[in-house]
Design a protein around this motif. Structure first.
Motif, PDB file in Angstrom:
ATOM      1  N   ARG A 102     -11.203 -51.236  33.107  1.00 55.06           N
ATOM      2  CA  ARG A 102     -10.221 -50.296  32.544  1.00 55.06           C
ATOM      3  C   ARG A 102      -8.801 -50.835  32.681  1.00 55.06           C
ATOM      4  N   ILE A 103      -8.530 -51.512  33.787  1.00 57.09           N
ATOM      5  CA  ILE A 103      -7.206 -52.107  33.977  1.00 57.09           C
ATOM      6  C   ILE A 103      -6.899 -53.105  32.869  1.00 57.09           C
ATOM      7  N   ALA A 111      -0.089 -52.410  36.695  1.00 56.90           N
ATOM      8  CA  ALA A 111       1.018 -51.842  37.460  1.00 56.90           C
ATOM      9  C   ALA A 111       0.766 -50.381  37.795  1.00 56.90           C
ATOM     10  N   LEU A 112       0.189 -49.652  36.840  1.00 57.58           N
ATOM     11  CA  LEU A 112      -0.061 -48.230  37.048  1.00 57.58           C
ATOM     12  C   LEU A 112      -1.091 -48.015  38.156  1.00 57.58           C
ATOM     13  N   PHE A 113      -2.183 -48.762  38.132  1.00 54.70           N
ATOM     14  CA  PHE A 113      -3.214 -48.604  39.140  1.00 54.70           C
ATOM     15  C   PHE A 113      -2.723 -49.022  40.510  1.00 54.70           C
ATOM     16  N   ALA A 114      -1.854 -50.005  40.570  1.00 56.24           N
ATOM     17  CA  ALA A 114      -1.261 -50.388  41.847  1.00 56.24           C
ATOM     18  C   ALA A 114      -0.495 -49.204  42.433  1.00 56.24           C
ATOM     19  N   TRP A 194      -6.601 -62.407  35.367  1.00 52.10           N
ATOM     20  CA  TRP A 194      -7.173 -61.254  36.061  1.00 52.10           C
ATOM     21  C   TRP A 194      -8.686 -61.347  36.180  1.00 52.10           C
ATOM     22  N   ASP A 195      -9.339 -61.969  35.202  1.00 52.17           N
ATOM     23  CA  ASP A 195     -10.781 -62.167  35.317  1.00 52.17           C
ATOM     24  C   ASP A 195     -11.104 -62.991  36.567  1.00 52.17           C
ATOM     25  N   PHE A 196     -10.301 -64.033  36.795  1.00 46.82           N
ATOM     26  CA  PHE A 196     -10.484 -64.862  37.980  1.00 46.82           C
ATOM     27  C   PHE A 196     -10.236 -64.045  39.251  1.00 46.82           C
ATOM     28  N   LEU A 197      -9.149 -63.270  39.265  1.00 41.73           N
ATOM     29  CA  LEU A 197      -8.802 -62.487  40.446  1.00 41.73           C
ATOM     30  C   LEU A 197      -9.887 -61.467  40.769  1.00 41.73           C
ATOM     31  N   PHE A 198     -10.374 -60.780  39.745  1.00 37.62           N
ATOM     32  CA  PHE A 198     -11.379 -59.757  39.980  1.00 37.62           C
ATOM     33  C   PHE A 198     -12.693 -60.359  40.446  1.00 37.62           C
TER      34      PHE A 198
END
Length: 211
Positions: A102-103, A111-114, A194-198
């Motif tokens: 969803r992020i 930023a919102l989810f953070a 972000w794919d890597f981070l997740f």
């Protein structure tokens, strides 16, 4: 006279505007006037649809929390209904991926989810919005059952602890860390893959759950 369709459209515009502004500036820094200006609405519309700024913040949170938890429960139910015992990675993926996906849907979500995470788990946070507590409890019970199936011998207390730690890992991953960006010489600076981070979040949580 405002029609039901007009009212729904106004409510969605207010949510969209609030979401974007909260992501950029934080909850406390955004005024109702900024939200209504961006939404091309008036303050009375906020009061009519939400009742207050705090309830508008809650509505934005619920807007995302509900579908995320629904998808979590759908995936967890599929795992729990199988004859084959789920693996730790399968459970971690079912628990973590819905939020991550969803992020990635919209630029402002990271930023919102953070900020959501900080508001719900940071200093001064008291509780979840009451509207989502029953669903979070149901989802959490499914997560605990799945953890215990994947890791025989895990107690309920351990399962809840490790679920909390998984939330903390996600929250930290979402936060921009200027000090660590310096230490890593920009390797963890935005824009990050972000794919890597997740994937690294899942890998880390899998290790912790097995521990």
């Amino acid at each position: 006279m405002q029609t039901e369709r007009d009212g729904t459209e106004t409510r969605e515009r207010l949510l969209d505007a609030a979401e974007a502004l909260f992501a950029g500036k934080g909850f406390e820094a955004v005024s109702l006037r900024e939200i209504t200006t961006a939404a091309e609405a008036n303050v009375a519309a906020v009061n009519y649809h939400f009742g207050s700024k705090d309830k508008l913040i809650t509505a934005v949170m619920v807007r995302h929390a509900v579908p995320i938890n629904q998808e979590r429960m759908r995936r967890l139910e599929a795992l729990l209904s199988r004859k084959k015992k789920p693996s730790v990675r399968e459970v971690a993926e079912a628990f973590l991926r819905p939020m991550m996906e969803r992020i990635l849907e919209r630029d402002c979500h990271q930023a919102l989810f953070a900020k959501f995470m900080a508001r719900m788990t940071g200093e001064g946070a008291n509780c979840l919005p009451s509207e989502v507590v029953p669903q979070f409890r149901e989802m959490s019970q499914m997560v605990v059952e799945a953890f215990q199936q994947a890791v025989p011998g895990m107690t309920t207390e351990q399962a809840y602890c490790r679920m909390k730690f998984c939330f903390a890992v996600v929250a930290d991953a979402l936060m921009r860390d200027g000090a660590f960006e310096q230490i890593s010489e920009g390797r963890l600076d935005a824009p990050l893959n972000w794919d890597f981070l997740f994937e690294e979040v899942v890998n880390f949580c899998v290790g912790g759950l097995k521990g």
